[in-house]
Design an enzyme around this catalytic site. Structure first.
Site, PDB file in Angstrom:
ATOM      1  N   CYS A 382      15.987  31.524  -5.944  1.00 61.10           N
ATOM      2  CA  CYS A 382      15.719  32.646  -6.848  1.00 61.10           C
ATOM      3  C   CYS A 382      14.868  33.706  -6.142  1.00 61.10           C
ATOM      4  O   CYS A 382      15.394  34.415  -5.294  1.00 61.10           O
ATOM      5  CB  CYS A 382      15.099  32.159  -8.153  1.00 61.10           C
ATOM      6  SG  CYS A 382      15.446  33.305  -9.505  1.00 61.10           S
ATOM      7  N   HIS A 508      18.911  28.128  -9.810  1.00 53.30           N
ATOM      8  CA  HIS A 508      17.937  27.056  -9.545  1.00 53.30           C
ATOM      9  C   HIS A 508      18.650  25.701  -9.500  1.00 53.30           C
ATOM     10  O   HIS A 508      18.740  25.031 -10.531  1.00 53.30           O
ATOM     11  CB  HIS A 508      16.900  27.000 -10.669  1.00 53.30           C
ATOM     12  CG  HIS A 508      15.994  28.177 -10.740  1.00 53.30           C
ATOM     13  ND1 HIS A 508      14.716  28.155 -10.263  1.00 53.30           N
ATOM     14  CD2 HIS A 508      16.200  29.430 -11.232  1.00 53.30           C
ATOM     15  CE1 HIS A 508      14.142  29.329 -10.464  1.00 53.30           C
ATOM     16  NE2 HIS A 508      15.026  30.117 -11.049  1.00 53.30           N
ATOM     17  N   GLU A 510      17.522  23.031  -8.455  1.00 55.63           N
ATOM     18  CA  GLU A 510      16.577  21.921  -8.682  1.00 55.63           C
ATOM     19  C   GLU A 510      16.612  21.390 -10.112  1.00 55.63           C
ATOM     20  O   GLU A 510      16.215  20.257 -10.356  1.00 55.63           O
ATOM     21  CB  GLU A 510      15.147  22.354  -8.304  1.00 55.63           C
ATOM     22  CG  GLU A 510      14.450  23.335  -9.241  1.00 55.63           C
ATOM     23  CD  GLU A 510      14.748  24.804  -8.924  1.00 55.63           C
ATOM     24  OE1 GLU A 510      15.799  25.080  -8.291  1.00 55.63           O
ATOM     25  OE2 GLU A 510      13.956  25.679  -9.336  1.00 55.63           O
TER      26      GLU A 510
END
Ligand code: GLN
Length: 549
Positions: A382, A508, A510
């Site tokens: 990001c 993202h 993650e």
């Protein structure tokens, strides 16, 4: 009928209610039950999206675009099933809904009160997931600590639900602390007795007591807790400090937390928990063959919780690669072109974290330049991707003042700028580009190879985007926009050619890494770190041999 389990906390905060809730859900799931977890937070913010990470750690994002508490990340990582808007509720959201209904005239002139209106709304939200008929068990974690003023309406709602649905359909698990007094060499149960008493005074009696402890709880102590707290002895569960949160489900299985919960809920025990993949993961995690060091460049690095999902994704990816990932936290505010080499040269890879605002931004750009020029594997997420674009524009394309308009509204070269749909937005809460969006990958890209497909879905949380006016220039100089949103054309991924690993993602990844599905991008990133280490060793050996000859 769906059964409900509530997890409350006593004595102190930070005991790990989220991990206990997730571990119990995992065990029930491993026995063949479908389970989900939701978190109720007693603060007045409508969601944690507007909270500073220093206040509340990472803001986690679901597929459907909810900005939530980081515990939802644990739920997904443990259960491997997505959560949604309904899985996180705050006092702010409850009141907002009730007050809006009051303004609509829905209460027909009645006085609107905490009991019954607020408690009714809490109960309605607790049961929302149960009403979907998708889950055998819904676990609700109540944020805060018993005794907090702001937790009272939630405890009252649990009391009412227990009364309405019956004890066999509602179970309360109370997580508490048994401190060890070194001087007396003794474990102390008094704080637990007090917190159970406080809960009982509010009309809720816990059925199971999970005791966080540094030392083993011997049987007599368990009996004492059972007697004073009025639960069955087998309902006193020891939760010893674990070497990894992923060991907790196994610890809870040994303590038979799942069995006592199922018995009290009058549910059949089902099969023995099936945790083969989980245990394989744990073995790899505990017995790594090598180690790599990844630099995490961010501005909240002193607070571990601020980058929770990234740290967990690196743990998952490390296990796949059978290597320990040591994360070196590097504060971007203290990084300069002069000290970048000293701080970064011994790293095996560099990850530049997401973030907002200008604090520490130049340090991020310096780190990216160093990683690009020195061929260190780089992964920007990001804001990390956006700064990779800025760095490239400045140092490769020669646009010295290139920037994101978030940091410099007057730049001559706004390579990152506000998305069109963001331009008229004034409100801060829940107004970013949030949640899962599709992204098509260039089949020839490294990214497509990593994912093994060309259509992916990843979660977003941002207002700014890559400025497509610079597409051609970037492409011509080797920074390729290899992932784009199929309907809007927004650039979601950039990848540098001729570098061992240089990837920036607007999304993202993650948020989607779980124990059972470690994220391919993190797996590839850690693999690249391992490769760099090997290449460095080979080079060192080569030089040693040369000097010997
Ligand atoms: N501040 C940037 C934006 O809003 C990046 C956000 C982030 O890193 N999550 O676009």
């Amino acid at each position: 009928m769906t059964k409900y389990i509530f997890v409350t906390g006593g004595v102190t905060s930070s005991l790990g209610k989220g991990i206990i809730a997730a571990s119990l859900a995992k065990l029930l799931q491993a026995r063949g039950y479908s389970a989900t977890i939701q978190k109720f937070d007693p603060y007045i913010n409508v969601d944690p999206g507007t909270l500073n990470p220093y206040e509340h750690g990472e803001c986690y994002v679901t597929d459907d675009g909810a900005e939530t508490d980081l515990d939802l990340g644990h739920y997904e990582r443990f259960l491997n099933t997505p959560t949604s808007q309904a899985n996180n509720v705050t006092t702010g959201r409850v009141y907002q809904y009730v007050i809006n209904r009051e303004r609509e005239g829905a209460f027909l002139g009645k006085t609107v009160q905490v009991i019954p209106h607020i408690t009714d709304e809490i109960k309605r939200r607790i049961r929302l997931l149960g009403n979907e008929n998708k889950y055998d068990v819904v676990i609700t974690e109540l944020g805060g600590t018993v005794g907090d003023i702001e937790s009272l309406p939630y405890i009252e709602a649990v009391r009412q639900l227990k009364w309405e649905l019956g004890n066999e359909n509602c179970l309360v698990v109370h997580l508490t602390l048994i401190p060890y007094l070194k001087a007396a060499k003794e474990l102390k149960t008094k704080p637990t007795q007090h917190s159970v008493k406080m809960l009982s005074e509010n009309g809720v009696h816990p059925d199971i007591i999970v005791c966080r402890t540094e030392e083993p709880l011997y049987n007599d102590l368990k009996k004492k807790i059972a007697l004073f707290c009025n639960v069955r002895p087998e309902a006193v569960i020891e939760a010893r400090d674990a070497d990894t949160i992923y060991g907790v489900p196994i610890e809870m299985m040994v303590e038979k937390l799942d069995i006592i919960a199922l018995k009290l809920l009058e549910l059949p025990l089902g099969n023995e928990p099936e945790l083969i993949k989980w245990k394989e993961f744990l073995t790899k995690l505990r017995y790594p063959k090598t180690k790599v060091t990844v630099g995490l460049i961010g501005k909240y690095v002193e607070l571990q919780d601020a980058y929770k999902s990234i740290l967990e994704s690196l743990i998952h990816a490390g296990a796949v690669n059978e290597c320990k990932v040591e994360v070196r936290n590097i504060h971007s505010e203290y990084l300069t072109p002069e000290n970048a080499a000293e701080k970064l040269q011994n790293l095996d890879a560099v990850l530049v974290a997401p973030g907002f605002g200008s604090r520490g931004i130049e340090g991020k750009i310096d780190a990216i330049r160093y990683a690009r020029e020195e061929n260190i594997p780089f992964f920007g997420i990001c804001l990390g991707m956006q700064m990779a674009a800025v760095e490239f524009a400045r140092n490769v394309l020669g646009h010295k003042d290139a920037h994101s308009t978030e940091m410099n509204a007057d730049t001559q070269h706004p390579v990152i700028h506000l998305m069109d749909e963001q331009k008229d937005i004034l409100h801060k809460g829940g107004t970013m580009r949030l949640g899962a969006y599709e992204c098509t990958l260039d089949p020839a890209s490294r990214m497509a190879g990593i994912y093994g497909k060309t259509l992916i879905q990843e979660r977003h949380r941002h207002r700014y985007e890559f400025n497509n006016d610079y597409l051609d220039a970037f492409e011509k100089s080797g920074m390729l926009p290899v992932g784009k949103n199929p309907s809007s054309g927004l650039v979601e991924v950039i990848e540098l050619t001729g570098h061992p690993f240089f990837i920036g993602t607007q999304f993202h990844p993650e948020y989607k890494s779980t124990v059972e599905n470690p994220h391919p991008l993190f797996v590839a990133f850690v693999k690249a770190a391992k490769q760099r280490q090997e290449t460095k060793k080979e080079e060192a050996n080569y030089e040693k041999n040369l000097s010997h000859n």
